[in-house]
Enzyme design. Structure first.
Site, PDB file in Angstrom:
ATOM      1  N   TRP A  49       3.089  -6.245  13.710  1.00 58.63           N
ATOM      2  CA  TRP A  49       4.257  -5.791  12.940  1.00 58.63           C
ATOM      3  C   TRP A  49       5.556  -5.759  13.736  1.00 58.63           C
ATOM      4  CZ3 TRP A  49       0.225  -2.196  13.902  1.00 58.63           C
ATOM      5  CH2 TRP A  49       0.505  -1.241  14.876  1.00 58.63           C
ATOM      6  N   PHE A 106      -3.013 -11.228  11.627  1.00 59.21           N
ATOM      7  CA  PHE A 106      -2.717 -11.519  13.028  1.00 59.21           C
ATOM      8  C   PHE A 106      -2.930 -10.298  13.926  1.00 59.21           C
ATOM      9  CE2 PHE A 106      -0.383 -15.055  11.080  1.00 59.21           C
ATOM     10  CZ  PHE A 106      -0.813 -16.097  11.890  1.00 59.21           C
ATOM     11  N   GLU A 116      -7.426   5.190  15.734  1.00 57.89           N
ATOM     12  CA  GLU A 116      -7.004   3.791  15.717  1.00 57.89           C
ATOM     13  C   GLU A 116      -6.232   3.471  16.987  1.00 57.89           C
ATOM     14  OE1 GLU A 116      -4.823   2.305  12.376  1.00 57.89           O
ATOM     15  OE2 GLU A 116      -6.059   3.335  10.894  1.00 57.89           O
ATOM     16  N   ARG A 133       0.850  -1.184   0.000  1.00 59.52           N
ATOM     17  CA  ARG A 133       0.000   0.000   0.000  1.00 59.52           C
ATOM     18  C   ARG A 133       0.888   1.237   0.000  1.00 59.52           C
ATOM     19  NH1 ARG A 133      -2.627   0.174   6.159  1.00 59.52           N
ATOM     20  NH2 ARG A 133      -0.845   1.111   7.188  1.00 59.52           N
ATOM     21  N   ASN A 159      -5.331   8.011   4.240  1.00 61.30           N
ATOM     22  CA  ASN A 159      -5.066   7.255   5.463  1.00 61.30           C
ATOM     23  C   ASN A 159      -3.585   7.324   5.804  1.00 61.30           C
ATOM     24  OD1 ASN A 159      -6.149   5.163   7.494  1.00 61.30           O
ATOM     25  ND2 ASN A 159      -4.341   4.152   6.677  1.00 61.30           N
ATOM     26  N   GLU A 160      -3.279   7.820   6.986  1.00 65.60           N
ATOM     27  CA  GLU A 160      -1.902   7.828   7.494  1.00 65.60           C
ATOM     28  C   GLU A 160      -0.893   8.288   6.436  1.00 65.60           C
ATOM     29  OE1 GLU A 160      -2.093   4.384  10.945  1.00 65.60           O
ATOM     30  OE2 GLU A 160      -1.340   3.841   8.975  1.00 65.60           O
TER      31      GLU A 160
END
Length: 695
Positions: free
Chosen positions: A306, A348, A298, A103, A141-142
């Site tokens: 990560w 995960f 968030e 991304r 986003n970010e």
């Protein structure tokens, strides 16, 4: 209080959506962020659009009373775009291309990317600007999270345009960058490049300007999308999610363009400074728009995916971290994400609804927390509760961490360590750039103010009665990272009554011994390695001295009181901490020849301000000792809190949290907002918290 999560229904078959909405209601979800990574679903091919699924999802949520924070979906272009338009792709400093498959692979400077993103946002805004279920807009986003800097041909062209706007002429650029050094002088704009791969050190002014440029470039992308949404008639708040103290993006500049500050925060459970660092991040977000609530957009319900090791949170830790956000000004609490992904890089990563379902502790804690937040009465907005301004400045961060300096500094860590000295005392702090230090504060602490842009308001702050501390490695260069005529501390030196002869760096982690001026001092090295570890001081007076690190500056105290002195090391016998009461004529200085401070300050001053300078980075004991003196000088109350306990004030509501591992007894006057009972003296369990109305 908004409560919810990122919702990614495009990852799941449609028959799951009704179950999602039902469980959201059960978990007290009020709002979800929708469509953040849905560009390939909304536009599966060039000229092909599909909004029917989004219509359905928004309709189901709206019917259930759940609001939508609608994303513009521009953070991850679909694969077809890379193939059809390779000019949208970013490149690294070696010219290698970043491809799709992850991304944020696009160049924010690409005109093609901007055009295609604008087309998508235009269609979204036209369709949903007046939809009653859309309560907010989430742009991109970010920004810059995974690709904070890039060097594509589009970026090179945009950089030259930015420089032309900033400097107006190639001659002015040459002067600002000091290109006479190493034969770097430019004859025309086409010769100017970003700081690409080079055999040795690159021009520091060029590096600094490229960081400014990239931050501005990301902001341009936000503004372009924001303006499209507004032009479509949208009246909802528009925002983009920040990431705390994120070095590549100057959020202090961005904040004026953003309706409500939103932040993503993922504390590391293994970080020994986790509580301090997350409190710092919450206060930074609150300070970006003082007096306005912000949203935690968030956080993780449990483990992330990560880090090398991703431990779970302790029982109750999620609620305690959330209470920290609410206490420090948040009016919205969101998670990444609602339903845990079954495929992809983040499968995960924890979610409100884990794979294991509603029997999990994660689900139960998130659902209980939602109900607790829903039951809270209205909270006051974060007001002018802070009397202390901690100066944190992105341009200084960039400049300080450029190479080729006397010492390698971790700017953010140094700022956080100063923050910790006040956090430990329950003292509310705003985190602001120097231009935002004003009369609402009584104390300003500006560590490592290496770069000063123009006239600094810090002088006016002291003249009007404020207490200021700065140093070391402060007031060294101008806005273009050039030395000023006349040496160091040329702008703040007269106010502080000191001058710097030399920086005299110390190789970390060596700590030099520091003692107060009066009395004999005995100092031992804690590590017992002859100065290779932290050091401490034992005072005959009973007051502790402190250890020093990074610098032991050779200081002239021409017109200032010497409060502490280096007792050994390269600056043994020289001042380490000084104080000057505004008005001049202190008479405490150590003269040098003609006397730098003759007649300084006569007839000036509207109050009894003070200027303090510390010629080193103190250890924890030193930070505590200096903070105590500064708070006393500024007449700011503080508290001795039990280990692991923090407090935060939000108007007349005091938040108390026990982040420790054992119960603690605390006493506060006021009413418990969750029970309506008088608070008094109470035991807080580990990860326990309380909201207390004190007014």
């Amino acid at each position: 209080m908004l409560y919810g999560a990122d919702y990614n229904p495009e990852q799941w078959p449609e028959h799951v959506w009704d179950d999602d909405v039902r469980l959201m209601k059960r978990a007290s979800v009020t709002t979800v962020s929708l469509g953040i990574f849905s560009w390939s679903r909304l536009q599966p091919a060039p000229g092909v659009w599909d909004f029917t699924w989004l219509d359905t999802v928004i309709g189901k949520l709206h019917a259930a009373g759940i609001g939508v924070n609608l994303a513009t979906a521009t953070a991850s272009p679909p694969p077809w775009m890379s193939i059809e338009h390779p000019d949208i792709l970013a490149t690294d400093e070696n010219g290698a291309t970043y491809w799709h498959g992850s991304r944020q692979h696009y160049s924010p400077a690409s005109k093609t990317y901007r055009r295609l993103a604008a087309e998508l946002v235009t269609r979204l805004a036209a369709r949903y600007a007046r939809h009653p279920g859309v309560v907010m807009w989430h742009v991109n986003n970010e920004y810059g999270c995974h690709l904070p800097v890039e060097y594509s041909p589009a970026a090179q062209e945009a950089f030259r345009e930015w420089l032309l706007w900033r400097y107006r002429s190639i001659e002015a650029l040459n002067e600002a960058w000091g290109t006479a050094f190493w034969s770097q002088r430019y004859g025309e704009w086409a010769q100017v490049m970003p700081p690409l791969k080079a055999p040795y050190s690159r021009n520091p002014a060029q590096l600094l300007d490229y960081q400014r440029f990239m931050s501005d470039l990301w902001l341009e992308c936000y503004l372009a999308e924001r303006d499209i949404i507004r032009a479509a008639g949208a009246t909802q708040p528009i925002s983009t999610n920040m990431m705390g103290a994120f070095k590549p993006a100057n959020y202090a500049d961005w904040a004026q363009h953003i309706d409500v500050i939103t932040d993503d925060c993922y504390p590391d459970p293994q970080d020994p400074h986790r509580v301090r660092n997350t409190a710092f991040q919450r206060d930074l977000m609150r300070s970006l728009k003082r007096g306005t609530p912000w949203i935690l957009m968030e956080q993780a319900t449990d483990a992330v995916n990560w880090r090398p090791t991703n431990p779970s949170k302790q029982p109750g830790q999620l609620a305690a971290e959330t209470a920290q956000s609410v206490g420090r000004g948040a009016d919205g609490i969101f998670y990444f994400q609602w339903r845990q992904s079954r495929a992809g890089s983040e499968k995960f990563h924890s979610a409100m609804l884990p794979h294991a379902g509603t029997r999990t502790r994660t689900w139960q804690e998130a659902s209980t927390l939602g109900a607790d937040l829903a039951a809270l009465p209205g909270l006051p907005p974060p007001g002018d509760d802070a009397s202390v301004a901690l100066v944190f400045d992105w341009e200084n961060w960039w400049a300080v961490e450029n190479p080729d300096h006397p010492a390698t500094l971790d700017y953010l860590t140094l700022i956080r360590e100063w923050y910790g000295a006040f956090h430990r005392r329950g003292v509310q702090v705003d985190i602001v750039p120097p231009e935002k230090v004003d009369a609402r504060y009584r104390l300003a602490v500006a560590p490592v103010l290496y770069l000063i842009r123009d006239e600094t308001p810090l002088t006016t702050f002291v003249e009007n009665g404020g207490v200021l501390l700065t140093g070391p490695f402060s007031d060294v260069v101008d806005a273009q990272d050039r030395f000023c005529d006349g040496g160091f501390l040329t702008r703040l030196g007269p106010l502080l009554g000191v001058g710097v002869e030399d920086f005299r760096p110390l190789p970390p982690p060596v700590r030099q011994r520091v003692a107060e001026r009066a009395g004999e001092r005995v100092l031992q090295d804690e590590a017992g390695t002859g100065g290779a570890g932290r050091t401490s001081v034992s005072f005959a007076s009973g007051e502790a001295g402190f250890g020093a690190t990074y610098f032991a500056e050779a200081l002239w105290a021409d017109d200032a009181e010497v409060v502490a002195t280096f007792t050994d090391g390269p600056s043994a016998g020289r001042p380490a901490l000084t104080r000057r009461e505004y008005g001049g004529g202190q008479g405490h200085g150590q003269g040098r020849g003609q006397g730098r401070g003759q007649g300084r300050g006569q007839g000036r001053g509207k109050g009894r301000g003070q200027g303090w300078y510390v010629a080193t980075m103190p250890d924890a004991a030193g930070l505590d000792a200096i903070a105590n003196r500064l708070l006393e000088a500024a007449d700011i109350p503080s508290a001795e809190l039990p280990e692991g306990v923090e407090t935060a004030r939000r108007g007349d509501v005091l938040t108390v949290i026990n982040h420790g591992v054992v119960p603690v007894s605390v006493t506060f006057e006021g009413t418990d907002l969750r029970t309506g009972a008088a608070f008094g003296t109470r035991e807080l369990a580990p990860q326990g918290f309380a909201f207390i109305r004190t007014g």
